[in-house]
Design a protein around this motif. Structure first.
Motif, PDB file in Angstrom:
ATOM      1  N   UNK A  81       0.967  -1.327   0.068  1.00 21.47           N
ATOM      2  CA  UNK A  81       0.062  -0.022  -0.073  1.00 21.47           C
ATOM      3  C   UNK A  81       0.841   1.208  -0.135  1.00 21.47           C
ATOM      4  N   UNK A  82       1.939   1.252   0.568  1.00 18.09           N
ATOM      5  CA  UNK A  82       2.750   2.204   0.845  1.00 18.09           C
ATOM      6  C   UNK A  82       3.556   2.619  -0.477  1.00 18.09           C
ATOM      7  N   UNK A  83       3.976   1.608  -1.085  1.00 17.71           N
ATOM      8  CA  UNK A  83       4.416   1.348  -2.636  1.00 17.71           C
ATOM      9  C   UNK A  83       3.809   2.060  -3.397  1.00 17.71           C
ATOM     10  N   UNK A  84       2.382   1.462  -3.357  1.00 22.41           N
ATOM     11  CA  UNK A  84       1.293   1.823  -4.475  1.00 22.41           C
ATOM     12  C   UNK A  84       0.860   3.412  -4.387  1.00 22.41           C
ATOM     13  N   UNK A  85       0.797   3.755  -2.981  1.00 23.51           N
ATOM     14  CA  UNK A  85       0.379   5.289  -2.824  1.00 23.51           C
ATOM     15  C   UNK A  85       1.598   6.123  -3.473  1.00 23.51           C
ATOM     16  N   UNK A  86       2.787   5.789  -3.197  1.00 25.68           N
ATOM     17  CA  UNK A  86       4.097   6.276  -3.243  1.00 25.68           C
ATOM     18  C   UNK A  86       4.644   6.186  -4.954  1.00 25.68           C
ATOM     19  N   UNK A 139      -4.875  -7.299  -4.180  1.00 32.61           N
ATOM     20  CA  UNK A 139      -6.316  -6.901  -4.220  1.00 32.61           C
ATOM     21  C   UNK A 139      -6.501  -5.446  -4.358  1.00 32.61           C
ATOM     22  N   UNK A 140      -5.590  -4.691  -3.308  1.00 34.43           N
ATOM     23  CA  UNK A 140      -5.875  -3.424  -3.510  1.00 34.43           C
ATOM     24  C   UNK A 140      -5.474  -2.594  -4.869  1.00 34.43           C
ATOM     25  N   UNK A 141      -4.420  -3.153  -5.303  1.00 32.43           N
ATOM     26  CA  UNK A 141      -3.784  -2.463  -6.429  1.00 32.43           C
ATOM     27  C   UNK A 141      -4.727  -2.881  -7.756  1.00 32.43           C
ATOM     28  N   UNK A 142      -5.258  -4.059  -7.802  1.00 38.88           N
ATOM     29  CA  UNK A 142      -6.019  -4.512  -8.984  1.00 38.88           C
ATOM     30  C   UNK A 142      -7.573  -3.554  -8.928  1.00 38.88           C
ATOM     31  N   UNK A 143      -8.050  -3.532  -7.597  1.00 41.49           N
ATOM     32  CA  UNK A 143      -9.170  -2.987  -7.599  1.00 41.49           C
ATOM     33  C   UNK A 143      -9.129  -1.608  -7.796  1.00 41.49           C
ATOM     34  N   UNK A 465     -14.590   4.957  -0.392  1.00 44.67           N
ATOM     35  CA  UNK A 465     -14.407   5.478   0.815  1.00 44.67           C
ATOM     36  C   UNK A 465     -13.377   6.429   1.224  1.00 44.67           C
ATOM     37  N   UNK A 466     -12.212   6.094   0.607  1.00 46.70           N
ATOM     38  CA  UNK A 466     -11.013   6.781   1.027  1.00 46.70           C
ATOM     39  C   UNK A 466     -10.443   7.814  -0.001  1.00 46.70           C
ATOM     40  N   UNK A 467      -9.727   8.897   0.558  1.00 50.05           N
ATOM     41  CA  UNK A 467      -9.084   9.942  -0.501  1.00 50.05           C
ATOM     42  C   UNK A 467      -8.032   9.279  -1.239  1.00 50.05           C
ATOM     43  N   UNK A 468      -7.904   9.694  -2.491  1.00 49.05           N
ATOM     44  CA  UNK A 468      -6.991   9.109  -3.557  1.00 49.05           C
ATOM     45  C   UNK A 468      -5.657   9.102  -3.318  1.00 49.05           C
ATOM     46  N   UNK A 469      -5.066   9.974  -2.412  1.00 46.45           N
ATOM     47  CA  UNK A 469      -3.852   9.810  -2.154  1.00 46.45           C
ATOM     48  C   UNK A 469      -3.251   8.908  -1.319  1.00 46.45           C
ATOM     49  N   UNK A 470      -4.062   8.257  -0.478  1.00 48.41           N
ATOM     50  CA  UNK A 470      -4.048   7.263   0.375  1.00 48.41           C
ATOM     51  C   UNK A 470      -4.949   5.970   0.299  1.00 48.41           C
ATOM     52  N   UNK A 471      -5.392   5.941  -0.957  1.00 48.87           N
ATOM     53  CA  UNK A 471      -6.444   5.098  -1.159  1.00 48.87           C
ATOM     54  C   UNK A 471      -5.937   3.740  -0.959  1.00 48.87           C
ATOM     55  N   UNK A 472      -4.726   3.210  -1.680  1.00 47.28           N
ATOM     56  CA  UNK A 472      -4.179   1.962  -1.717  1.00 47.28           C
ATOM     57  C   UNK A 472      -4.001   1.578  -0.349  1.00 47.28           C
ATOM     58  N   UNK A 476      -6.613  -1.210   1.562  1.00 43.13           N
ATOM     59  CA  UNK A 476      -5.983  -2.418   1.803  1.00 43.13           C
ATOM     60  C   UNK A 476      -5.850  -2.948   3.369  1.00 43.13           C
ATOM     61  N   UNK A 477      -5.393  -2.015   3.984  1.00 47.30           N
ATOM     62  CA  UNK A 477      -5.093  -2.358   5.269  1.00 47.30           C
ATOM     63  C   UNK A 477      -6.527  -3.144   6.132  1.00 47.30           C
TER      64      UNK A 477
END
Length: 548
Positions: A81-86, A139-143, A465-472, A476-477
């Motif tokens: 999730x960290x890598x996906x958002x960064x 899952x979070x990345x694909x969704x 449900x979540x803001x885009x910049x921390x969505x992944x 996912x968490x």
């Protein structure tokens, strides 16, 4: 920068959308195949890597290994999730699918415990940990990738292909096992053929990478990066962003807790229930689950599309409430159709066990008392029993009573089974008539619909449900904590409850408890009305696709 923003704000072509959905869904199918093949081949995995004289312990150890992979999913969600958002959505889930494919193939290469001893289960657990880390990021990345390409009015439908792909991974695992059983003799399949489905993941990995390398980065992430609005620390912000703690709580218990326990009850509990206590022919069980799972995939698409019109909350509430009302009746019906003789025998010749220290520990290699060893045999045979506190040792089957104290351990199981067969119990593998098979598939489809109602719209809902910049990270968490612990431990917990009670249906109470609490949380915490993008009145709205 103007050109970059303009490029990402154009509407994707139909061809681009089809490629996004196909590549994301295919990768999800392959990655879940890798994860589920372990559960589909649980009995053979147990014999190869967790051998024990206690059959119940053997299968519980397999499910414990299954749970370990799920237990590491939240850590994978945090890391990827960290890598996906960064760094971006695309390259992150390229890494996760690669890690999953390599770890799964590794299971097929490990020598058995008879060859290398304790090293075998240790290596298996290590590879399950790698699988769990990979799945935590997949899952979070694909969704999100599909959700951020989709126009808002079709987001539920487009992302429902990701949800259906989870079932697709389960269906593919069964299909591959059936094909291998058809081409390989039963003896060879038990000896070495079961490794082939694991090694096949290398081929699936190659296909998945080929498809995903054709994809471009998500338009939302491109726009955020161009505007310099990516998060510096997505994990920290996920926990501190205004309103996010409540949203994470709702996502964990009101969404994921509900969907994941219903999903695993529908498919894995259905699989183990038919194979185990109902003693249905293994190949027939696989065919029934294959047919039911393949048909049920379409339910997720229907629910996803329906949620675009009625909102995300309504299907989840309906599905959770229906599950509370129907789970026990559905499994009672499956049992009556699959093995009616077992239920009839249990009514005509009920089993009662008496004796000192009459306790059964499913995790003990050797039971502490003769009574405990008899309970171990009854549990392995899948027959219901009750325990009487009478200190005199005895096994009552209907009107007949047998003494078990002096039976040698190496013949006890066969003798107990013989007593049961004398009193009408049948332990041959069952092959129900066609009408019963159709009925079982129909009940499995009802379970599939309950799963679709609580799962079909979830990728869209969590993305919104979540803001885009921390969505992944933010989605996912909670998703992987819920799926990892509430769902991933379900086979182990339900199996333990069944072993302790002697009741093949008792494990359903775990699902009922999680879904009951989740229904309350979902009713309270999910937004009513039509779907809408994340908005926070006190914060700058996140960058979202703008389609003319």
């Amino acid at each position: 920068m103007v050109e970059t923003v303009a490029a990402v704000n154009r509407e994707p072509t139909d061809k681009e959308i089809r490629l996004v959905i196909a590549a994301s869904s295919a990768g999800t199918i392959f990655e879940w195949y890798d994860f589920f093949i372990y559960g589909t081949l649980a009995a053979l995995i147990g014999a190869a890597f967790f051998p024990s004289d206690n059959e119940t312990l053997e299968i519980l150890l397999v499910w414990a290994g299954f749970a370990v992979g799920f237990g590491f999913r939240p850590l994978g969600a945090i890391l990827f999730g960290f890598l996906g958002d960064r760094l971006g959505r695309k390259y992150t889930f390229l890494v996760t699918v690669t890690l999953m494919g390599i770890a799964t193939a590794g299971v097929g290469l490990i020598p058995s415990a008879s060859s290398i001893g304790m090293a075998a289960p240790i290596i298996v657990i290590g590879l399950r940990i790698l699988q769990g880390l990979a799945l935590g990021g997949e899952y979070g990345g694909a969704a999100i990738y599909v959700a951020e390409h989709a126009p808002p009015e079709k987001r539920g439908f487009y992302t429902s292909f990701i949800q259906a792909s989870v079932v697709g991974g389960f269906v593919l695992s069964i299909l591959v096992v059936i094909a291998c059983r058809t081409l390989i003799s039963p003896e060879d399949f038990a000896a070495w053929g079961w490794r082939i489905p694991f090694l096949l993941s290398i081929v699936l990995l190659g296909i998945s990478l080929w498809m995903r390398l054709k994809l471009s980065e998500s338009p939302v992430f491109q726009a955020m990066k161009a505007a310099g609005e990516t998060s510096a620390n997505p994990f920290k912000e996920s926990l501190t962003y205004p309103g996010n703690p409540k949203r994470i709580f709702v996502a964990l218990f009101g969404i994921t807790g509900v969907l994941t326990t219903i999903w695993y009850t529908a498919f894995f509990s259905g699989l183990s229930f038919l194979r185990g206590p109902m003693r249905v022919d293994e190949t027939l069980v696989e065919w029934m689950l294959l047919i039911a799972g393949a048909i049920a995939m379409s339910f997720y698409l229907v629910v996803g599309k329906w949620s675009d019109r009625v909102g995300r909350k309504k299907p989840i509430i309906i599905g959770a409430a229906a599950a509370l009302a129907l789970l026990f009746p559905i499994f009672w019906g499956i049992g009556a159709l699959a093995n009616p003789g077992l239920q009839a025998s249990a009514q005509v010749a009920p089993i009662t066990v008496t004796g000192p220290r009459c306790e059964y520990d499913p995790f003990a290699e050797i039971q502490a008392s003769p009574c405990g060893r008899v309970l171990q045999d009854l549990t392995a045979l899948g027959v219901p029993y009750t325990i009487d506190n009478d200190p005199a040792s005895g096994l009552s089957i209907g009107s007949a009573t047998y003494a078990y104290d002096d039976i040698p351990d190496n013949t006890r199981r066969a003798i107990v089974q013989g007593w049961l067969e004398t009193n009408g119990y049948d332990f041959t593998r069952q092959f129900p008539p066609l009408v019963s098979i159709v009925g079982i598939i129909g009940l499995l489809l009802v379970l599939g619909m309950l799963s679709a109602l609580t799962f079909g719209s979830v990728a869209a809902l969590l993305s919104e449900m979540f803001p885009a910049k921390i969505r992944y990270s933010s989605m996912s968490i909670p998703y992987h904590i819920g799926a990892g612990y509430l769902g991933g431990f379900l086979p182990l917990i339900a199996g333990y409850i069944v072993a302790m009670t002697g009741d093949a249906y008792a494990g359903l109470w775990y699902t009922m408890a999680v879904v009951g609490f989740g229904l309350i949380v979902a009713w309270w915490g999910l937004p009513d009305g039509p779907p809408r993008d994340f908005k926070d009145g006190e914060q700058t709205p996140p960058v979202t696709p703008s389609f003319p």
